[in-house]
Design an enzyme around this catalytic site. Structure first.
Site, mmCIF file in Angstrom:
data_model
loop_
_atom_site.group_PDB
_atom_site.id
_atom_site.type_symbol
_atom_site.label_atom_id
_atom_site.label_comp_id
_atom_site.label_asym_id
_atom_site.label_seq_id
_atom_site.Cartn_x
_atom_site.Cartn_y
_atom_site.Cartn_z
ATOM 1 N N SER A 181 0.829 -1.203 0.000
ATOM 2 C CA SER A 181 0.000 0.000 0.000
ATOM 3 C C SER A 181 0.861 1.249 0.000
ATOM 4 O O SER A 181 1.961 1.272 0.585
ATOM 5 C CB SER A 181 -0.899 0.009 1.237
ATOM 6 O OG SER A 181 -1.484 1.277 1.448
ATOM 7 N N GLU A 196 0.337 3.599 1.769
ATOM 8 C CA GLU A 196 0.403 4.046 3.159
ATOM 9 C C GLU A 196 1.746 3.725 3.803
ATOM 10 O O GLU A 196 2.062 4.270 4.864
ATOM 11 C CB GLU A 196 -0.731 3.425 3.964
ATOM 12 C CG GLU A 196 -2.117 3.915 3.603
ATOM 13 C CD GLU A 196 -2.423 5.332 4.097
ATOM 14 O OE1 GLU A 196 -1.696 5.826 4.990
ATOM 15 O OE2 GLU A 196 -3.383 5.933 3.590
ATOM 16 N N TYR A 220 -1.902 0.705 10.165
ATOM 17 C CA TYR A 220 -2.105 -0.012 8.903
ATOM 18 C C TYR A 220 -0.834 0.059 8.059
ATOM 19 O O TYR A 220 -0.323 -0.954 7.569
ATOM 20 C CB TYR A 220 -3.278 0.591 8.145
ATOM 21 C CG TYR A 220 -3.461 0.062 6.743
ATOM 22 C CD1 TYR A 220 -4.203 -1.091 6.503
ATOM 23 C CD2 TYR A 220 -2.888 0.700 5.652
ATOM 24 C CE1 TYR A 220 -4.367 -1.590 5.218
ATOM 25 C CE2 TYR A 220 -3.045 0.217 4.360
ATOM 26 C CZ TYR A 220 -3.781 -0.916 4.150
ATOM 27 O OH TYR A 220 -3.940 -1.409 2.877
#
Length: 315
Positions: free
Chosen positions: A121, A123, A145
């Site tokens: 991701s 992120e 996350y």
């Protein structure tokens, strides 16, 4: 015949991936979460289990001996990761590392390659020091996350050095009508559809200025398949290269529903603002374009259009 194993079959990406592989004639097996209803997955052999049960999943993988492994299972909500950081670490991080080890054991036992794709991701980059981001951008996540995904991402490199064809697909935001409504994009399109039908009065959101690189989920699934089958294993940013704000997404959704004067229909509530939220994430997918021949086929406005149309049609 190629045999593939998928985790996360019940999610948006897992469903699209299964459909693509089945259409290609691949024998597809998938891990379905034991405590959830079995997903509708025609042509897929489902195996009930829990990704965090390392021994059971390892036994299953060794028994199936797949050629390709796609790890898409995750606690996929950044907001929820703040509520359950320990579970997020187990599912998104530790379970991914265990699955990499299991794939390597299959490879060593059968003395033939196993190709592994980890759904990573954007992120993992947190608040990046450059824009757009590419595969060399420093990994420094801002939320549980992203931190768990970062661990799995780094473990992919560890196992690649051990001889596994391991790939980390660094996926930027990608959407479709199959997104659950807890995601902000689907919350926007479903609520806009309800407002257009007279069943809701306002759309309540958090930070309207956050900017993301939004693409079409089936395109990103295709990139993962290409990465699995590439001659060399490496990591790939999968993105459109264009960022839009949440406000842009809202405006496009209302426009698709035929509502132009929408500002008074949107309420900003601080409850929905994340404790730490990157202001802008936009990816440079040059490597994927060059090595995989991949490029997005659906633009931002079309993504929003498909989602709003689906929610309007749902009645």
């Amino acid at each position: 015949m190629t045999r593939a194993f998928i985790t996360g079959i019940g999610g948006q990406d897992g469903s699209y991936l299964a459909e693509q592989l089945v259409a290609e004639g691949v024998e597809v097996h998938a891990l379905a979460h034991a405590i959830e209803p079995l997903p509708d997955a025609p042509g897929v052999e489902l195996h009930s289990g829990d990704l965090t049960d390392v021994d059971d999943v390892r036994s299953l993988l060794i028994d199936l001996a797949p050629d390709e492994v796609y790890n898409l299972a995750a606690m996929s909500s950044v907001a929820r990761s703040w509520e359950k950081p320990d579970l997020t670490a187990q599912v998104n991080g530790m379970a991914a590392a265990a699955l990499l080890e299991s794939a390597l054991l299959v490879q060593e036992k059968l003395d033939r390659p196993v190709r592994f794709v980890q759904a990573s991701s954007a992120e993992i980059f947190g608040q990046p020091d450059r824009s757009p981001q590419d595969e060399s951008t420093p990994v420094r996540p801002l939320n549980p996350y992203g931190a768990a995904k970062a661990y799995a991402h780094l473990m992919v490199e560890v196992y690649r050095r051990r001889g596994l064809h391991a790939v980390s697909a660094i996926l930027y935001n990608h959407e479709s009508p199959r997104r659950p409504e807890q995601f902000v994009t689907r919350k926007i399109t479903s609520t806009v559809a309800s407002i257009a039908r007279g069943r809701a009065d306002v759309l309540t959101l958090g930070n309207l200025d956050a900017r993301r690189d939004w693409g079409w989920a089936p395109d990103y699934v295709d990139a993962m398949v290409r990465a699995a089958r590439a001659d060399q294993a490496t990591d790939y940013v999968v993105a459109t290269g264009v960022a839009h704000s949440v406000r842009d997404f809202v405006a496009a959704a209302f426009a698709q529903a035929g509502i132009t004067d929408w500002e008074d229909l949107v309420v900003v509530d601080q409850e929905f603002v994340r404790p730490a939220d990157p202001t802008e994430l936009v990816g440079n997918a040059t490597r994927a374009r060059r090595l995989l021949g991949w490029s997005p086929t659906v633009g931002f406005d079309e993504v929003v259009q498909h989602m709003v149309e689906a929610d309007l049609a749902a009645g």
